[in-house]
Structure formats: C-alpha cells, structure tokens
Design an enzyme around this catalytic site. Structure first.
Site, mmCIF file in Angstrom:
data_model
loop_
_atom_site.group_PDB
_atom_site.id
_atom_site.type_symbol
_atom_site.label_atom_id
_atom_site.label_comp_id
_atom_site.label_asym_id
_atom_site.label_seq_id
_atom_site.Cartn_x
_atom_site.Cartn_y
_atom_site.Cartn_z
ATOM 1 N N ASN A 105 0.811 -1.224 0.000
ATOM 2 C CA ASN A 105 0.000 0.000 0.000
ATOM 3 C C ASN A 105 0.840 1.268 0.000
ATOM 4 O O ASN A 105 0.434 2.288 0.551
ATOM 5 C CB ASN A 105 -0.960 0.028 1.214
ATOM 6 C CG ASN A 105 -1.877 -1.172 1.204
ATOM 7 O OD1 ASN A 105 -2.343 -1.576 0.131
ATOM 8 N ND2 ASN A 105 -2.118 -1.759 2.362
ATOM 9 N N ARG A 106 2.007 1.167 -0.601
ATOM 10 C CA ARG A 106 2.929 2.325 -0.689
ATOM 11 C C ARG A 106 3.407 2.810 0.680
ATOM 12 O O ARG A 106 3.920 3.922 0.812
ATOM 13 C CB ARG A 106 2.285 3.504 -1.452
ATOM 14 C CG ARG A 106 1.889 3.172 -2.894
ATOM 15 C CD ARG A 106 3.126 2.818 -3.727
ATOM 16 N NE ARG A 106 2.861 2.703 -5.148
ATOM 17 C CZ ARG A 106 2.730 1.544 -5.821
ATOM 18 N NH1 ARG A 106 2.787 0.385 -5.181
ATOM 19 N NH2 ARG A 106 2.533 1.548 -7.122
ATOM 20 N N LEU A 107 3.209 1.966 1.712
ATOM 21 C CA LEU A 107 3.712 2.345 3.045
ATOM 22 C C LEU A 107 5.116 1.762 3.203
ATOM 23 O O LEU A 107 5.359 0.841 3.987
ATOM 24 C CB LEU A 107 2.761 1.844 4.156
ATOM 25 C CG LEU A 107 1.385 2.488 4.135
ATOM 26 C CD1 LEU A 107 0.548 2.025 5.332
ATOM 27 C CD2 LEU A 107 1.496 4.017 4.168
#
Ligand SMILES: Cc1cc2nc3c(=O)[nH]c(=O)nc-3n(C[C@H](O)[C@H](O)[C@H](O)COP(=O)(O)O)c2cc1C
Length: 209
Positions: A187-189
């Site tokens: 999640n692009r984290l």
C-alpha cells in the site's frame, strides 16, 4: 502506464533490526543483491552538481567499500571529474528492483591514492586497460572509427610491454555522511530508515514514505 503498476511487499525494515553501523547494513544488503541480482548489482547512480549548481547523474560501478567509503573508477578528465573538482559533494543511488530496495548515500568525494589506482588497474583485462588509453572520456569525437583507430594505435604501442595506467584514469572514494535504506512495502507504506552522522556517531531515524 497503468500496466506498470505493481505492489511492493518486501521484508520489513526497522530501526531495531538494522545494523547500528550503516556500512555493515549496506554490506548485508549488498551481499543479498550480489546473490539475487543477475546483472550489475554494483551499478550505482553517481549524482554530482557543478559550480553552477547544475546536477548531473550517470551510472558507475562500485569496486570496493569499507569504513572509509565507496570506491569507483573513472577518467579524471571526464565531465564528472570536472564537476567533482568544482564541488566534492555527491550522492550515490543503488536501485535493485527485484528486491524492491533502494539505497541512497550522500557524502563527499576525493581521489584515492595513485598506488591504489595502479593496483586496481593492473587487475583489469587488457581490453579494458587499452580502452582507458583510447578514450578521452566525455570529449567530442568525429566518429566511432576514430575511437577504434585510437584503440589500435595503443594495441600496437603496448603489444610487447605491460600496459601502464593512464595518468588521467583512477579511483574516487565517497566518504558517506548520510544513508537511506528504502524497502518497498504494501500500500505504498514503504520503510525508510535513515542514518545521519552526528560527530562520530550515527543517528538512526525512520522517515515517512
Ligand atoms: C552499467 C554501467 C556501468 C558504468 N560504469 C562506469 C564506471 O565504473 N566508470 C565510468 O567512468 N563510467 C561508467 N559508465 C559510463 C558512465 O555512466 C558515463 O557515461 C561516463 O562515465 C561519462 O560520464 P561523464 O560524462 O558524466 O563524466 C557506466 C555505465 C553503465 C550503464
């Protein structure tokens, strides 16, 4: 471009799990890259900025590293060499897509000793040695055939003797003062762990992705 989208799901990277010494942390990741990456795991983007603050980047190959820094070899009269003479602040970026990892290093650069450059030059194949003589890196040339002719003339010159290191060819070492280890996550984290030098110590921090 949408088809190029991918999800990153790398192994978590934490302040607690990284090595307190960034060179050792680099070494851990580099060993994995050498094992896993098929081509040029030691390729790194060298960023420079000249006196006019104009940035430039190009790929060079890492040829050694230790506590003192990161070594690469090049032509001392090239465009990059002019940049480095005007401003010794540089950056290095490794990107290993298959591992979803990036390492960004900032530091200052200086030439290594002539002895060290000689030693490394000796270990190169004859073709690379002659190529270093034949190419005035970054200068404008009329044609490819001029370059090949230059190579032939050096082949002839050194056909019966050892090929010495050209005085205009040698190594630089980047002495780091900041490292950022980036691990792609869901999640692009993504995980970003930074080491910055404070005096003789390294302070470790996490950055928001
Ligand atoms: C994978 C790869 C590795 C390279 N390795 C080096 C290197 O170790 N040293 C070097 O001088 N140029 C290397 N080059 C060429 C440089 O990227 C660049 O074209 C050249 O050094 C001239 O740059 P300059 O005009 O900014 O000085 C490499 C290029 C690639 C694509």
């Amino acid at each position: 471009m949408e088809m190029l989208r991918r999800e990153y799901n790398g192994i978590p990277l934490n302040k607690e799990s990284v090595d307190p010494n960034p060179i050792l942390q680099f070494s851990n990741w580099f060993k994995i890259a050498v094992k896993e990456i098929e081509h040029d795991p030691n390729a790194m983007i060298l960023g420079s900025a000249n006196r006019d603050r104009q940035p430039s980047t190009r790929t060079v190959l890492l040829k050694g590293f230790d506590e003192a820094g990161f070594i690469f070899y090049t032509n001392y009269e090239s465009r990059k060499a002019k940049d480095l003479a005007e401003n010794n602040k540089v950056s290095l970026t490794f990107y290993w897509p298959d591992l979803m990892r990036q390492i960004h290093i900032q530091g200052s650069v200086e030439k290594i000793s002539e002895e060290m450059s000689d030693q490394y030059f000796k270990s190169r194949p004859a073709g690379s040695k002659l190529g270093a003589w034949a190419s005035k890196q970054s200068s404008v040339i009329e044609s490819r055939s001029d370059l090949e002719e230059s190579l032939r003339s050096f082949e002839k010159k050194y056909s019966h003797s050892e090929i010495p290191r050209p005085p205009s060819w040698g190594g630089y070492i980047v002495n780091p003062h900041r490292f950022e280890f980036w691990q792609g996550r869901l999640n692009r984290l993504h995980d970003r762990i930074v080491y910055r030098k404070e005096g003789e110590d390294w302070v470790i921090e996490r950055l928001s992705p």
